[in-house]
Each structure stands twice: as structure tokens, then as C-alpha cells.
Design a protein around this motif. Structure first.
Motif, PDB file in Angstrom:
ATOM      1  N   LYS A 845       0.841  -1.191   0.000  1.00 43.05           N
ATOM      2  CA  LYS A 845       0.000   0.000   0.000  1.00 43.05           C
ATOM      3  C   LYS A 845       0.876   1.240   0.000  1.00 43.05           C
ATOM      4  O   LYS A 845       1.957   1.254   0.586  1.00 43.05           O
ATOM      5  N   VAL A 871      -9.731   2.143  -9.658  1.00 43.60           N
ATOM      6  CA  VAL A 871     -10.074   1.295  -8.515  1.00 43.60           C
ATOM      7  C   VAL A 871      -8.818   0.680  -7.905  1.00 43.60           C
ATOM      8  O   VAL A 871      -8.668   0.619  -6.675  1.00 43.60           O
ATOM      9  N   SER A 872      -7.894   0.234  -8.749  1.00 50.48           N
ATOM     10  CA  SER A 872      -6.667  -0.403  -8.252  1.00 50.48           C
ATOM     11  C   SER A 872      -5.841   0.575  -7.423  1.00 50.48           C
ATOM     12  O   SER A 872      -5.360   0.235  -6.338  1.00 50.48           O
ATOM     13  N   GLY A 874      -7.026   3.315  -6.040  1.00 47.82           N
ATOM     14  CA  GLY A 874      -7.857   3.661  -4.871  1.00 47.82           C
ATOM     15  C   GLY A 874      -7.734   2.653  -3.752  1.00 47.82           C
ATOM     16  O   GLY A 874      -7.776   3.011  -2.569  1.00 47.82           O
ATOM     17  N   ASP A 875      -7.548   1.394  -4.106  1.00 47.75           N
ATOM     18  CA  ASP A 875      -7.413   0.347  -3.089  1.00 47.75           C
ATOM     19  C   ASP A 875      -6.028   0.342  -2.446  1.00 47.75           C
ATOM     20  O   ASP A 875      -5.840  -0.281  -1.397  1.00 47.75           O
ATOM     21  N   LYS A 876      -5.058   1.014  -3.082  1.00 52.82           N
ATOM     22  CA  LYS A 876      -3.688   1.003  -2.565  1.00 52.82           C
ATOM     23  C   LYS A 876      -3.332   2.236  -1.737  1.00 52.82           C
ATOM     24  O   LYS A 876      -2.333   2.242  -1.032  1.00 52.82           O
ATOM     25  N   GLN A 879      -6.836   4.778   3.224  1.00 48.60           N
ATOM     26  CA  GLN A 879      -8.297   4.879   3.114  1.00 48.60           C
ATOM     27  C   GLN A 879      -8.809   6.257   3.507  1.00 48.60           C
ATOM     28  O   GLN A 879      -9.755   6.771   2.919  1.00 48.60           O
ATOM     29  N   TYR A 892     -13.724   7.037  -7.747  1.00 45.86           N
ATOM     30  CA  TYR A 892     -13.552   5.655  -7.299  1.00 45.86           C
ATOM     31  C   TYR A 892     -14.902   4.936  -7.200  1.00 45.86           C
ATOM     32  O   TYR A 892     -15.058   3.805  -7.667  1.00 45.86           O
ATOM     33  N   LYS A 896     -15.951   1.750  -9.669  1.00 46.60           N
ATOM     34  CA  LYS A 896     -16.191   0.394  -9.149  1.00 46.60           C
ATOM     35  C   LYS A 896     -17.347  -0.286  -9.875  1.00 46.60           C
ATOM     36  O   LYS A 896     -17.325  -1.492 -10.110  1.00 46.60           O
TER      37      LYS A 896
END
Length: 899
Positions: A845, A871-872, A874-876, A879, A892, A896
Motif C-alpha cells: 500500500k 479502482v486499483s 484507490g485500493d492502494k 483509506q 472511485y 467500481k
């Protein structure tokens, strides 16, 4: 004689007159059907509800309970303790009623939000008649209803809680004199005219059967005479049957009645293992305080609650029909009444004998004994042996409550009288704490209440007599009855806000106060009173953050998006919604804004709603969240949506801006000064435009600099805000009356804010780097964790112009375009570095990121329809960065759904 006087006269008529009226009462008409009386109407619709239950059980939010308990709690069709299948029938009837209302306008249209801050206290008989975790005072809600609706309009609140929206709607017909005078004074100052008084209709729903039950009692008529008669009989019978539970002896041998008893935890000394009674060891009578550390009376060693174990005992539990281990508490001190006077003293032998007698008896009436549900809060007391609902009470209070409940269920108005019982529940438990200051210094009762929002059991709990409480609750409800509805004008139901059963475009206005993140675990806290109602919340779709339920902030946002989508569906086009917001979390604030805009609402204003408990103030950025805000947003008109879909390029852009400007406040006055309107700021207008396009899956056809150029060419600028020509003239006229201008302060929490802060400083005068730096350091102390702020020199190089004398200034229009292009290249280059890191094997992350680079990168990916990269990445990223940035979250969230 006025209608309100007629009502008050009826409230205090003699039972003889009431009986005469009942015999000559006209038949009851409900949804086109005629019945001899309300009992016949109720029986008919209960049978109808029974046949509909199998189908209703398939609907989201259907509560947990036996069919007959749900039916018994309901008063259909006006109130159902489950989804209400008659909502659209009422809507149809109310729409026909509108044709008979004389003071309605055919062309009624609200083009501006209610932008004034609202301040309203809780000290009124309606508010205090029943407690709940959160309530907005009905006079506050009335301001919004009066502004956005006209008499006969239909108001919806699917997060209605205790039904204050319904109360506000009905009282718009007949407010008390003081409230009417106050609101009319405000209207004259704000709008130059009086509000249009008249009843509005309300649909009030809530996922909680307990909340909806309170709402029902607030929004349906109650005969004061009948209630008084039943309540008096109830109290008389309860005293006769339960007085012995609270008996104590006075010094002359006479029998008094206990008002409340202080109990104490017992600890085990960490040194010698002997018992320590917390009251005796920690209540310092000389220093008049509770000690954090206390001495063992046996070995004199120092102990504390944190380093000492609690003492345990084994008792037989009637509710579980077995012996259990539970932490030891003992009665210590009591307050009692004897011959009209109050006394206090320590527990004596007689008191212990009474308690022994209680403990040796079985409670003869039903009481709830459910296992506490799984939850973040609900099983916190398992560690002290308190695993089931009935264990929250002393046996004495449980005995009295069970007796009271039994008598209520046998009465002729059980649902109304259970309003009294549920209002006593929290104060009847062992969660109530001793008010230490009042104990030592006087000035009030010793019961400080429970720790709000928790199920915490204190070390010095207060046991308040049920007999002491019931009289107060009866009196409180009697005072409220005189102000409440005298007819069945509103409807209530239990169900999810994401599935209302209402038809499309069927309501005229929405006021709603939804749960906010992890503020309150409603279903867990409501389990106490709902267990007495025998109908429990189905919390599968409860809109909260809750680890036990597996709901993070993103899941919370998804649920809120579904709820707002339902609101958008049922609200008529070109109508308004007000969302009351109570949370200090920037992430939750952005989740709410994202959810609102994602479904199609356009935010027009954020104002203050002060419930006289800390205050609610307007904000300037998404991060500068304050408690209690009122978000005004609107559903675009059908005509505008059609026009927008058929237009392209710049025409559509400026049509949107023009439409939006017409929905914004023109002038706001605070403390005799003209105040900046945040929504008219070019940056906010551009953000709203971006969201509007993203929500429709379209690429944004204009960049920020060209957008600002267009604003300057097509609209009128005033004090850093933009208006239509007509609005600018109105603004100038009103500002002339309050010429002092109040610029909202900017709290710098990210790079975008920092640039705006620098612009504000450099517009005043050009400055050198060394002159700017000290104030810049101070202004940027509140940066979000994980958000990388570039060096001041880099920000200046990318966004501003340096003169030959070394001073920095704000660029002009042409220079700004060049700077924007240069800056965008730098940002995309940095975004590419994030992609490189993400594509490495076993990528970790990203702990720190530059939000502006993410915005530029997400925008570029969106235009290429590269939703997977959005999305990729955003997930890394951290938060909190994703959730606290409205633009990133919007990209984001929509991406999704498009992967």
C-alpha cells in the motif's frame, strides 16, 4: 373560538361529557371506507395486515418478531410495525385533498434554499415527553417545512426516529403563540413576508420498531381524559401490588418509600485478596470526590479499578432457569420519602431483608430475557456476567417493570401506555450513574443517567424506583398531549429507507436525519426497549459503521447511497431535500456528500442547525466539519434534465451553471454583516459541475481555468462569488444595507486548500518567499495523514508568477492557463510513479500520496475509460485520503460499478 382553544377545551372536559360524545360520535372514514368507530377500523385493517404479512416479509427492513406481536403493536393503516402497504393510498387521497385547500398556489416554486442558521432548544413538552438518542427539535424542522412546502404538501422522512418531522408538519397548522410570533419575526426579516401556515402531511418511517413506535404516539391522537383515567388506574394498581418492593423504615418505625438506591461494585484486593467495597474505599467524604486509587481496608495497600479484579457471586437466574456467575454488587445508600419529606441514609437490616425476600421469589409476570445480540456495543458486559437483556435491571426493578407491563397489556389502550413504559427503560437499568457533584454538594437528583451511546455499567449504579418514575412519565405525556395531533393526519411504518414502497415522484419535500457513521449503534442500544415491545430491529441494512456487522465506512456509504437513491426516486422533480448532519468525521461528511451527488441530488447550501448543545456552524471545506449541519439539495427539474441530455459542449456546461446559480442563496446576513456564500465560489461551482458530469458517466468537457474564464465572461462577479445579472442586482441592494463583508476563513488541510490560501494572501499584495513561509507553516498544520504537501517553492513555481524583484503574484488569465498545463504534466508524471509502484510484484500500500496528482490521474483515466486503474490505485492509497476527498471518492465510487 379558535381550533386550538377547542382542542384544549376538549382535553380538559369531564369524563361524563366524553362518554356523551363517544355515544354520538360520527362514523370513522378511512381510505374511503366507513367504520362505526376507530376500534372497528383498527380490527378491519389488522386483519388486512395479517393477510399481507407473507408478502411484506420479503421487503428489506422487515423487523424481527412474531406475526401477532407485530400486528398487536400496529394501528393500521396509519401505523404498521413493519412496511406499510397503504402508503400510496394515502398519497393518492392527500393529493385529492390539495384541491380543497384554499391557500395553495398552482405555481408554487422554491428557487433558493433555506440558508439561514437555525437555533432551537429542546425545552418543550413534546421533546421531553420521551427520550431518544438523537432528536431534532420540531420547531427547528418547522422552519424548513414552512420554507420548502405549502399547506397540504407531503413530507417524507424515512429516518424519522421519534417522528419529529411529522410533529413539525402537523404543528404548522396551529403553532403555539410564542413559537408563531418567533417564526413570523424571522420570516419578515429573511423574506419580507409571513410564512404560509397550514398543516402538511407526513410519512415517517424508521428501521427501528422502537423509534417508529415513539413516532406513532407523537403523531396520532390521544384522548387526554381516557389516558388520564387509564394511567391513574394503572398507577393505583401498580402501587398496590409493588409498593412493598420499595418499602423502608423511618427512624420512628414508620414505613417510607424508596426513591432511589445507590449500589456498589465489590473488588478483590490485588495484594491480600480481601473484598473491597468500592463505595466505602473510593468515595472520599472529606475531599468530596471519587478516588482513582483507594486503600484496601484489610492490608492498606493501594488499589485501583484497573489493577483489581471484581468479586464474583453465583446466583439463580429465573430468566435463564439456571445458576450463573455474575460480578458482585451490593446496596449501600438510599433516598426515601416519608410523610411527604425526603431523607437519606445507609442501607439497614430491614432493607436487606426486603431484598432477600425479593430474591427468594419468582417474578410472576413475563419479562424479556433475550441474549444480547452480536455487536460493537451490545456484548460489552459479557465480561461481568451480564449476557442477557433482563440482567440489566436489579431484580426489584425487573419485578416492578414486569408487573407494569402485564397491566398495560390488559388495559384498553396498551400501545399508548407502553409509550410510558418504554420511556422509563433506560432510567430503570443499572447503567445509571451516581451524580457525584449533586451527591456531595446538592442542587439536584443523584441519577446522572446512563453514559449516552453506550451500554456501560458503572461501578456505582443508581437504582431508581419504578414507582418514582411512572408518575413523572405520565405527567410528561399529559403535558405533551395538548400540543399533539388531534386527528390521524400522518402515517408511520417500520422499514428500510432504501425501500419505502412509495411511487415515483410522489412526495413534495424530504427532511431527514440519518445515522452518521459510527456515531451511535442504534439497533444495539434500542434492543433494551424493543425487547419489551417483542419486535426487534432487523439491522442487516442498518446504515452505520460497525465492525461486528462487517460494515466499514465504504459499506456505510453504499447503504446511504441506496437510501438517497430511494429518496431521489420518490421526490418530485425540482423539489428539495434537507439532510441534518451530526458528525465530526471528514470521511463521513464526504461519504454523505458523495452518496447525495452520486444519485443525482445537487447540493445548494450547508447551514447551521443549533440544537443548543454545542452548536452547528457553516463550513468552508469538506475537512472543516462541525457538528450539526443542514445540507440543502435539490432534484433537477425534468425539463432541465431533458435539455441537458440533448445539448452538448459549452451550451450544456453553462446551462448547468445557470440552473445551479438559480438554486443558490443570493445574500446571507450574519451578525449584521454580509457573509460569503461558499457554493458561489468558482472552485465549488467547478466541483459541482464535475460531479454532475461524472454521475452521468460523462467526461468533463472543460478544465478549471477555462471554466473560470467562462464564469467571468457569462456571469457577474461579486466578492469572489458569481451571480446571474438579476441576482447580482439583488445582492448589491441587500449588501448596501449590511456593507461589512465577512469572508469565511479557510482551513488548510490539503494542497488544493494551500493554493487557495496562497491566492488569498497574494491577491492582497505580492510577497517574497521568506515573507510567505512563516504564515504558510502555521496555516498548514492540519494536513491529513498520508497526504503529501509539496514544498512551498514547488507550489509557487507551479501556480504563481515570480517578478524580477523576487516577489510572487497571482497569474493573469493567459499566464494561469500556461501554469495549469505545466502543473498538469507534473501531476500526471507523479501519478505515473504510483502506477509503477502498484505494478511491482507484491506491491504494498502507498503510505503517502499527493492528492492533486491522484485527482489529475483519476481524471485522465476516466477520460480513457480506464476504470480498473482508478479502482486499483484507490485500493492502494490510505483509506482516509480516499474517503476524505470528495472528488477522488466520486471517481472511485463510480469506477467500481463500471469495471
Amino acid at each position: 373560538m379558535t381550533e386550538s382553544n377547542l382542542f384544549n377545551q376538549e382535553a380538559y372536559e369531564t369524563p361524563k361529557n366524553v362518554e356523551k360524545k363517544e355515544k354520538t360520535q360520527a362514523p370513522v372514514i378511512c381510505l374511503g371506507l366507513t367504520f362505526a368507530n376507530d376500534e372497528e377500523r383498527r380490527a378491519y385493517f389488522r386483519n388486512e395486515l395479517r393477510t399481507k404479512l407473507p408478502e411484506l416479509k420479503q421487503i428489506e427492513g422487515f423487523p424481527i418478531g412474531e406475526d401477532e406481536d407485530i400486528i398487536a403493536l400496529s394501528d393500521p393503516p396509519y401505523y404498521t410495525a413493519c412496511p406499510n402497504p397503504w402508503l400510496n393510498d394515502f398519497i393518492e387521497a392527500w393529493e385529492k385533498e390539495k384541491e380543497t385547500i384554499t391557500n395553495r398556489l398552482d405555481d408554487f416554486f422554491v428557487d433558493e434554499p433555506y440558508a439561514s442558521d437555525v437555533s432551537e432548544g429542546k425545552n418543550n413538552p413534546i421533546y421531553t415527553a420521551h427520550t431518544y438518542h438523537t432528536k431534532v427539535p420540531h420547531p427547528a424542522i418547522m422552519r424548513y417545512i414552512l420554507h420548502y412546502t405549502q399547506p397540504g404538501d407531503i413530507v417524507l422522512d424515512a429516518f424519522a426516529g421519534t417522528g419529529m418531522t411529522g410533529v413539525a408538519a402537523q404543528i404548522c397548522e396551529n403553532p403555539d403563540r410564542d413559537l408563531k410570533y418567533k417564526i413570523e419575526g424571522e420570516w419578515k426579516e429573511l423574506f419580507g413576508h409571513l410564512p404560509t401556515w397550514g398543516r402538511r402531511k407526513a410519512v415517517c418511517g424508521d428501521l427501528s420498531p422502537y423509534a417508529s413506535f415513539i413516532s406513532y404516539n407523537y403523531n396520532t391522537p390521544t384522548s387526554l381524559i381516557q389516558f388520564q383515567k387509564e394511567a391513574d388506574s394503572l398507577l393505583k394498581d401498580l402501587i398496590k401490588e409493588c409498593a412493598w418492593l420499595y418499602e423502608t423504615k423511618h427512624t420512628d418505625g414508620g414505613i417510607g418509600s424508596i426513591n432511589y438506591t445507590v449500589w456498589s461494585d465489590v473488588f478483590i484486593c490485588s495484594n491480600c485478596g480481601e473484598e473491597i467495597v468500592f463505595w466505602e474505599a473510593a468515595m472520599d467524604m472529606k475531599q468530596k470526590k471519587v478516588l482513582d486509587e483507594f486503600l484496601c481496608p484489610k492490608c492498606n495497600s493501594l488499589n485501583s479499578k484497573s489493577n483489581s479484579e471484581k468479586a464474583w457471586i453465583t446466583v439463580f437466574d429465573q430468566g435463564l432457569n439456571k445458576s450463573i456467575r455474575i460480578t458482585k454488587t451490593i446496596p449501600i445508600y438510599l433516598v426515601y420519602t416519608y410523610k411527604g419529606k425526603r431523607y437519606e441514609r445507609e442501607i439497614d437490616l430491614f432493607d436487606k431483608e426486603v431484598l432477600t425476600k425479593i430474591n427468594e421469589q419468582n417474578i410472576p409476570n413475563w419479562f424479556p430475557s433475550y441474549r444480547m445480540p452480536l455487536g460493537d456495543e451490545s456484548r460489552r458486559n459479557d465480561r461481568i456476567g451480564m449476557t442477557n437483556i433482563h440482567q440489566f435491571y436489579t431484580k426489584r426493578n425487573l419485578f416492578a417493570l414486569a408487573t407494569l407491563n402485564s397491566k398495560i397489556e390488559k388495559s384498553i389502550m396498551p400501545v399508548k401506555l407502553k409509550f410510558i413504559l418504554t420511556g422509563m427503560i433506560n432510567r430503570s437499568t443499572q447503567m445509571n450513574r451516581i451524580h457525584v457533584n449533586n451527591f456531595f454538594y446538592g442542587g439536584g437528583g443523584w441519577n446522572a443517567g446512563h453514559l449516552k451511546g453506550t451500554l456501560y455499567i458503572p461501578s456505582l449504579p443508581i437504582e431508581t424506583s419504578i414507582l418514582e418514575q411512572i408518575s413523572d412519565k405520565i405527567d410528561s405525556f399529559k403535558k405533551a398531549i395538548a400540543f399533539l395531533s388531534k386527528s390521524y393526519a400522518n402515517v408511520q411504518y417500520v422499514g428500510s429507507a432504501s425501500k419505502s414502497l412509495l411511487n415515483n415522484d410522489s412526495v413534495d419535500y424530504i427532511f431527514t436525519d440519518p445515522p452518521f457513521g459510527a456515531n451511535i449503534m442504534y439497533s444495539e442500544l434500542n434492543f433494551l426497549p424493543e425487547s419489551w415491545l417483542k419486535v426487534l430491529t432487523n439491522n442487516q441494512k442498518e446504515a452505520i459503521e460497525n465492525k461486528t456487522q462487517g460494515k466499514s465506512l465504504l459499506e456505510y456509504q453504499e447503504i446511504m447511497t441506496a437510501c438517497f437513491k430511494e429518496y431521489f426516486r420518490v421526490l418530485k422533480p425540482n423539489k428539495w431535500m434537507t439532510v441534518e448532519f451530526s458528525n465530526t468525521s471528514a470521511a463521513v461528511w464526504n461519504s454523505i456528500q458523495t452518496a447525495l451527488q452520486r444519485v443525482g441530488f445537487i447540493i445548494a447550501n450547508v447551514a447551521g442547525l443549533d440544537k443548543k448543545q454545542g452548536g452547528m456552524r457553516a463550513i468552508t471545506t469538506a475537512i472543516a466539519v462541525r457538528q450539526d449541519l443542514a445540507i440543502s439539495c435539490y432534484k433537477p427539474s425534468s425539463e432541465f434534465e431533458h435539455t441537458f441530455q440533448n445539448e452538448q459542449g459549452e451550451v450544456a456546461i453553462w446551462d448547468f451553471v445557470r440552473e445551479h446559480l438559480h438554486h443558490l442563496p443570493v445574500h446571507i446576513k450574519k451578525e449584521n454583516s454580509t457573509t460569503a456564500i461558499v457554493e458561489r465560489n468558482p472552485k465549488i461551482l467547478y466541483d459541482r459541475l464535475i460531479t454532475f458530469y461524472l454521475m452521468r458517466g460523462l467526461s468533463v468537457p472543460i478544465d478549471a481555468k477555462d471554466f473560470q474564464d467562462g464564469l467571468m465572461q457569462k456571469f457577474v462577479g461579486r466578492d469572489g462569488m458569481y451571480f446571474t445579472a438579476e441576482q447580482a442586482a439583488e445582492y448589491d441592494e441587500k449588501k448596501a444595507l449590511t456593507p461589512q463583508f465577512m469572508q469565511l476563513s479557510l482551513i488548510v488541510t490539503n494542497e488544493s486548500d494551500a493554493i487557495e490560501w496562497l491566492k488569498e494572501q497574494l491577491r492582497k499584495q505580492s510577497q517574497r518567499y521568506q515573507d510567505i513561509m512563516p504564515d504558510f507553516r502555521i496555516a498548514t498544520q492540519s494536513l491529513r495523514k498520508g497526504d503529501t504537501l509539496p514544498e512551498l517553492q514547488d507550489i509557487l513555481n507551479e501556480n504563481f508568477i515570480q517578478e524580477t524583484d523576487g516577489k510572487w503574484r497571482v497569474p493573469d488569465i493567459n499566464e494561469a492557463k500556461d501554469r495549469e498545463a505545466l502543473r498538469n504534466k507534473v501531476l500526471l508524471k507523479e501519478f505515473q510513479l504510483y502506477l509503477t509502484e502498484m505494478n511491482k510484484p507484491k506491491a504494498k500500500k502507498l503510505k503517502e500520496v499527493r492528492v492533486e496528482a491522484l485527482r489529475a490521474g483519476f481524471k485522465a483515466c476516466w477520460e480513457k475509460k480506464d476504470f480498473l486503474t482508478i479502482v486499483s490505485i484507490g485500493d492502494k492509497i490510505p483509506q482516509n485520503i480516499l474517503l476524505e476527498d470528495e472528488q477522488l471518492l466520486m471517481y472511485y465510487d463510480i469506477a467500481k460499478d463500471r469495471i
